[in-house]
Design an enzyme around this catalytic site. Structure first.
Site, short mmCIF file in Angstrom:
data_model
loop_
_atom_site.label_atom_id
_atom_site.label_comp_id
_atom_site.label_asym_id
_atom_site.label_seq_id
_atom_site.Cartn_x
_atom_site.Cartn_y
_atom_site.Cartn_z
CB CYS A 175 -11.44 55.59 111.31
SG CYS A 175 -12.31 54.03 110.48
CB CYS A 191 -13.61 53.61 113.28
SG CYS A 191 -12.26 53.01 112.57
#
Length: 94
Positions: A8, A11
């Protein structure tokens, strides 16, 4: 608890911010990461629908939830507001 995944992009942006938050609140709170690919049942339990999602717990219950990337100051203040206990009032003397 940071719910995230290694692939991600957001993230990865949030991770260094959380590392700095963890350093600032180390005496009051623990910052932990949870890979939702490795623990999908936990993600389902907390209704994680987007990542990154940061869930703040107080006394085992969800106190606040943040979805997406957030600045260090916002997250630090949120953790401190959940962990800081008000000073008890002293009784008045007669």
């Amino acid at each position: 608890m940071d719910f995230s995944e290694p692939w991600c992009g957001p993230c990865h942006l949030q991770l260094p911010i959380l590392e700095r938050v963890a350093e600032r609140v180390r005496n009051r709170a623990t910052v932990a990461l949870l890979n939702v690919d490795e623990a999908p049942a936990v993600a389902v339990r907390f209704n994680i629908e987007a990542i990154p999602t940061l869930v703040l717990f107080k006394e085992g219950r969800v106190a606040r939830t943040f979805v997406g990337v957030h600045p260090e100051t916002t997250l630090t203040n949120a953790v401190l507001s959940v962990t800081t206990r008000p000073v008890p009032r002293l009784p008045r003397l007669p």
